[in-house]
Design a protein around this motif. Structure first.
Motif, PDB file in Angstrom:
ATOM      1  N   GLY A 234     -10.582  -2.814   7.784  1.00  0.00           N
ATOM      2  CA  GLY A 234     -10.106  -1.563   6.773  1.00  0.00           C
ATOM      3  C   GLY A 234      -9.289  -0.746   7.184  1.00  0.00           C
ATOM      4  N   VAL A 235      -8.923   0.208   6.493  1.00  0.00           N
ATOM      5  CA  VAL A 235      -7.777   1.212   7.098  1.00  0.00           C
ATOM      6  C   VAL A 235      -8.144   2.525   6.384  1.00  0.00           C
ATOM      7  CG1 VAL A 235      -6.148   0.741   5.184  1.00  0.00           C
ATOM      8  CG2 VAL A 235      -5.439   1.799   7.314  1.00  0.00           C
ATOM      9  N   ASP A 236      -7.668   3.633   7.055  1.00  0.00           N
ATOM     10  CA  ASP A 236      -8.026   5.045   6.521  1.00  0.00           C
ATOM     11  C   ASP A 236      -6.938   5.262   5.810  1.00  0.00           C
ATOM     12  OD1 ASP A 236      -8.613   7.667   6.128  1.00  0.00           O
ATOM     13  OD2 ASP A 236      -9.143   8.152   8.272  1.00  0.00           O
ATOM     14  N   VAL A 237      -7.178   5.005   4.461  1.00  0.00           N
ATOM     15  CA  VAL A 237      -5.993   5.378   3.319  1.00  0.00           C
ATOM     16  C   VAL A 237      -5.781   7.049   3.444  1.00  0.00           C
ATOM     17  CG1 VAL A 237      -6.281   3.483   2.230  1.00  0.00           C
ATOM     18  CG2 VAL A 237      -7.637   5.371   1.542  1.00  0.00           C
TER      19      VAL A 237
ATOM     20  N   TYR B   2      -3.677   7.670   6.864  1.00  0.00           N
ATOM     21  CA  TYR B   2      -2.188   6.866   6.553  1.00  0.00           C
ATOM     22  C   TYR B   2      -1.514   6.814   5.194  1.00  0.00           C
ATOM     23  CZ  TYR B   2      -3.187   5.284  11.212  1.00  0.00           C
ATOM     24  OH  TYR B   2      -3.570   5.296  12.642  1.00  0.00           O
ATOM     25  N   GLN B   3      -0.590   7.787   4.763  1.00  0.00           N
ATOM     26  CA  GLN B   3       0.127   7.946   3.715  1.00  0.00           C
ATOM     27  C   GLN B   3       1.557   7.975   3.920  1.00  0.00           C
ATOM     28  OE1 GLN B   3      -1.656  10.869   0.990  1.00  0.00           O
ATOM     29  NE2 GLN B   3      -3.526  10.893   2.407  1.00  0.00           N
ATOM     30  N   PRO B   4       2.370   7.714   2.880  1.00  0.00           N
ATOM     31  CA  PRO B   4       3.820   7.993   2.728  1.00  0.00           C
ATOM     32  C   PRO B   4       4.329   9.402   2.917  1.00  0.00           C
ATOM     33  CG  PRO B   4       3.091   6.405   0.885  1.00  0.00           C
ATOM     34  CD  PRO B   4       2.012   7.307   1.376  1.00  0.00           C
ATOM     35  N   ASP B   5       5.625   9.509   3.418  1.00  0.00           N
ATOM     36  CA  ASP B   5       6.122  11.233   3.255  1.00  0.00           C
ATOM     37  C   ASP B   5       5.383  11.839   3.981  1.00  0.00           C
ATOM     38  OD1 ASP B   5       7.803   9.568   1.593  1.00  0.00           O
ATOM     39  OD2 ASP B   5       6.807  10.067  -0.251  1.00  0.00           O
TER      40      ASP B   5
END
Length: 238
Positions: A24-27, A30-33
């Motif tokens: 899994g990943v911590d959404v 980690y995000q755009p912009d």
């Protein structure tokens, strides 16, 4: 990864007893912009408007960074306003620096060295394109499903990655990234140039990669899958 599952089955585990649960990943993390990305660009002295290829990981053979550096002359011939930023440290750093020097691209290959975990979101948000050139080494070592690939996807990066191990479990060629053969600098350069030359495609693939992490690759989804497997085991045990 599916690749690891196939290895287990070849060793004798019945196929119906194997479940594959992607990492899994911590959404949220980690995000755009991300705003810190602009400060990072200034700290790294990368001019505005220069396209950034990002690669991240330990500088060891299975990461395939040498093939990415070998791809740089072809990339720069078509897109001279490009820099490769390699974030990470390892035993091969001096060898990789010498390779970049020998190929005449040392000024366009930046080695950031060790990057603290808390700084990785800004690095990934800085990338115009994320590259994962992983390979299967002579001893059979390969990344299963690299954390950094999921983190780049969650960051909304357009991705070019080697078609090895667990990578095709999460990257569908042409839908949320591009897959290329491992150990092929020419194919790597072609995939990268395709995205550098097509901003709309780059944006579409990046958005699709982010959506994939939200839909089924977050830690919440991973936890739910683990719980489901544990429940089925308990039911079988009576």
């Amino acid at each position: 990864s599916g690749d690891l599952a196939r290895r287990v089955i070849r060793l004798g585990m019945p196929e119906n007893r194997v479940s594959v649960i992607p990492y899994g990943v911590d959404v949220e993390r980690y995000q755009p912009d991300q705003e810190p990305a602009q400060a990072l660009r200034a700290a790294l002295q990368i001019p505005d408007g220069q396209q950034i290829l990002m690669a991240m990981g330990r500088l060891v053979y299975k990461k395939g960074f040498s093939y990415l550096i070998e791809a740089m002359p072809g990339i720069l011939a078509r897109f001279p306003n490009t820099v490769l930023l390699i974030a990470g440290e390892g035993d091969l750093r001096a060898d990789l620096e010498r390779l970049a020097e020998a190929l005449g691209v040392r000024q366009q290959v930046l080695f950031a060295g060790h990057v603290a975990w808390q700084d990785t979101p800004a690095y990934l948000a800085l990338a115009d394109l994320f590259v994962l050139p992983s390979i299967l080494d002579q001893a059979g070592n390969v990344d299963g499903l690299p954390n950094v690939l999921l983190e780049a996807m969650a960051s909304g990066c357009a991705i070019v990655a080697s078609n090895v191990a667990g990578v095709p479990d999460v990257i569908v060629h042409g839908q949320n990234g591009l897959l290329v053969p491992e150990k092929d600098a020419g194919a790597l350069a072609e995939g990268i140039c395709t995205l550098l030359g097509d901003p709309l495609l780059r944006r579409r693939l990046g958005e699709a990669a982010r959506a994939a992490t939200l839909d089924h690759l977050s830690w919440t989804h991973t936890a739910q899958r683990v719980i489901s497997v544990l429940k089925s085991c308990r039911q079988e045990g009576g």
